[in-house]
Design an enzyme around this catalytic site. Structure first.
Site, short mmCIF file in Angstrom:
data_model
loop_
_atom_site.label_atom_id
_atom_site.label_comp_id
_atom_site.label_asym_id
_atom_site.label_seq_id
_atom_site.Cartn_x
_atom_site.Cartn_y
_atom_site.Cartn_z
N LYS A 14 2.67 1.31 11.89
CA LYS A 14 2.32 0.50 10.73
C LYS A 14 1.81 -0.87 11.18
CE LYS A 14 3.47 3.32 7.34
NZ LYS A 14 2.49 3.80 6.35
N ASP A 33 -1.92 2.85 11.15
CA ASP A 33 -1.99 2.81 9.69
C ASP A 33 -1.93 1.36 9.23
OD1 ASP A 33 -1.94 3.21 6.99
OD2 ASP A 33 -0.07 4.34 6.94
N GLU A 74 -5.73 4.93 9.88
CA GLU A 74 -5.58 5.35 8.48
C GLU A 74 -5.77 4.18 7.53
OE1 GLU A 74 -2.06 7.36 5.72
OE2 GLU A 74 -2.04 7.60 7.90
N ASP A 119 -6.69 7.56 2.96
CA ASP A 119 -5.41 7.84 2.31
C ASP A 119 -5.47 7.39 0.86
OD1 ASP A 119 -2.80 8.24 1.52
OD2 ASP A 119 -1.90 6.84 2.92
N LYS A 133 -1.43 13.70 -0.14
CA LYS A 133 -0.03 13.48 -0.51
C LYS A 133 0.18 14.05 -1.91
CE LYS A 133 0.61 9.33 2.30
NZ LYS A 133 0.72 7.85 2.31
#
Length: 365
Positions: free
Chosen positions: A162, A190, A218, A243, A267
Site C-alpha cells: 500500500k 497499490d 494498481e 480497480d 471485487k
C-alpha cells in the site's frame, strides 16, 4: 427450495495490525452478515463491508437497502430460478453494490446447495487451491520492511504494498522492501488513487531504472481519471491495474476500449455480486485481458464466494488478492474455504460449505 426469511447481523473481528491505505485506516472488520433461510431448512450466507470511501456503502445504507428494498422482492421466491433472483436483486434499487453483493452471495450459496455441489462447479469451474498475496499496509519504511519480511517467512510469494501518500517516500518504501525480500518475491504496488499520472510515471521509471520491476501497479490515479490511467499505461512497462475505475461491465468495456489498463481487478462488492463479477471476467476474456480478484476488509464468508468465482474462471482471473481473512486475528467461520498461509483451498461441500458463523450480533428489525 423457497426463501422464507432474511436475517441481518453484525460481525466484528479485530485485525492483527491496523489496515492503512492512502484512503483510510481500519482496526477491525465490521461487516453486515446476511442469513437467508428457506422452507427446506437450508441457510445461505452473505456478507457486506461498509467501505464508504470506495463504494459509498455504510452500515446504515446496507441494512436499509436489504430490509426495505431487496428482502421484500425475494422472500417467497424459488432458489432454483437463479436468473430471476439476480434480476430482482439488481433491479430492487440503484447503486448499493455491497448490499446487492451480500444478497447474491447468500442466494448463490443456496442455489449450489440445492444442486448439492460446490458453488464453483455450478459456475463452470472445479475445486482448486488458489494462492493469494498479502497486504503490507502503508507505514514508515522500517515497519513496512519488517512486515514484508514476516510475510515472506509465512510463505507469501507476492506482497501487495500500500502506497499513495507521498510519492518520493513511496519509492524509498518499495526499494527498501525489494532489498529486504529479494527479487524472487512479486511486489504488487497499490496507490489507492493517491498519485497523479505524472507522479506515477516518475515513481515507476525511478524503480525500473534502479532494477526494481513491480509485478503491477494498481489504481495509481483517481478512479474517474481515465485520461490519467491511459497516460500511465502508455508510458510504463509495469502492468497497470484498474480497480476503483471498474465497478460494472460497462466500466470494464470503457477501460478496455480506451486502453486505460492492462488488468482489471474484480471485487464482488464493486460488481454488485457474483453475477456482475462473472460478466466482467467474461468481457475481459473476450478482449484478451486478464483479471485479478480482490476483496475489501471481509471475513471468509464473502471471500469464500470470491474464491469460488476465481476457481470458475481460472484462465481469466490469474492473480488473487483475497487476504482479508488472513489479516484478522481469528476466523469466525466454521466450514467454507480453508486458509493456510497464502493457500486458499475450496472444499468439496455444497454451496460455500459454511456451517456456522460465530459471534454474529443479530440486528433487531
Amino acid at each position: 427450495m423457497r426463501i422464507t426469511k432474511i436475517e441481518l447481523g453484525m460481525l466484528r473481528v479485530p485485525l492483527k495490525t491496523p489496515f492503512r491505505t492512502a484512503l483510510r485506516t481500519v482496526e477491525q472488520v465490521e461487516d453486515i452478515v446476511v442469513r437467508v433461510q428457506t422452507d427446506t431448512g437450508h441457510v445461505g450466507y452473505g456478507e457486506a463491508p461498509p467501505t464508504a470511501a470506495i463504494t459509498g456503502d455504510t452500515h446504515a445504507t446496507i441494512i436499509r437497502a436489504i430490509r426495505a428494498d431487496i428482502a421484500p422482492v425475494v422472500i417467497g421466491e424459488e432458489v432454483a430460478d437463479i436468473d430471476r433472483l439476480v434480476h430482482l436483486i439488481q433491479g430492487a434499487l440503484a447503486g448499493n453494490t455491497s448490499a446487492k453483493a451480500a444478497m447474491e452471495i447468500a442466494i448463490f450459496d443456496l442455489w449450489a446447495q440445492l444442486h448439492q455441489v460446490p458453488l464453483c462447479q455450478k459456475l463452470g469451474g472445479d475445486l482448486a487451491v488458489i494462492t493469494t498475496d498479502v497486504t503490507i499496509s502503508v507505514n514508515d519504511v522500517d515497519t513496512m520492511v519488517a512486515d514484508a519480511i514476516q510475510a515472506v517467512a509465512q510463505g507469501y510469494r507476492a506482497l501487495k504494498i500500500k502506497l499513495g501518500k507521498d510519492a518520493r517516500l513511496d519509492v524509498e518504501r518499495v526499494m527498501a522492501i525489494h532489498a529486504a525480500v529479494g527479487s524472487g518475491i512479486a511486489l504488487r504496488l497499490d496507490a489507492n488513487q493517491g498519485w497523479t499520472a505524472e507522479q506515477t510515471v516518475r515513481v515507476l521509471s525511478t524503480l525500473e531504472s534502479a532494477g526494481v520491476h513491480p509485478e503491477l501497479v494498481e489504481q495509481p490515479v483517481p478512479a474517474r481519471d481515465l485520461d490519467g490511467m491511459c497516460y500511465v499505461t502508455a508510458r510504463v512497462s509495469t502492468p497497470v491495474v484498474a480497480d476503483e475505475s471498474v465497478f460494472s461491465p460497462a466500466d470494464a468495456l470503457e477501460v478496455i476500449r480506451r486502453g486505460a489498463a492492462n488488468i482489471i481487478n474484480i471485487k464482488l462488492m464493486k460488481a454488485g455480486g457474483i453475477s456482475g463479477a462473472l460478466r466482467i471476467a467474461d468481457i475481459a476474456a473476450e478482449h484478451g485481458m486478464t483479471c485479478m480478484i480482490g476483496c475489501m476488509l471481509e471475513s471468509s464468508i464473502s471471500v469464500a464466494a470470491a474464491a469460488h468465482v476465481a476457481a470458475a474462471r481460472p484462465t481469466v482471473i490469474t492473480k488473487v488478492d483475497l487476504d482479508g481473512p488472513s489479516l484478522c486475528q481469528y476466523n469466525p467461520v466454521e466450514g467454507g474455504v480453508m486458509f493456510q498461509g497464502p493457500q486458499i483451498a475450496l472444499v468439496d461441500a455444497p454451496g460455500l460449505g459454511i456451517r456456522h458463523v460465530r459471534g454474529v450480533e443479530k440486528l433487531s428489525d
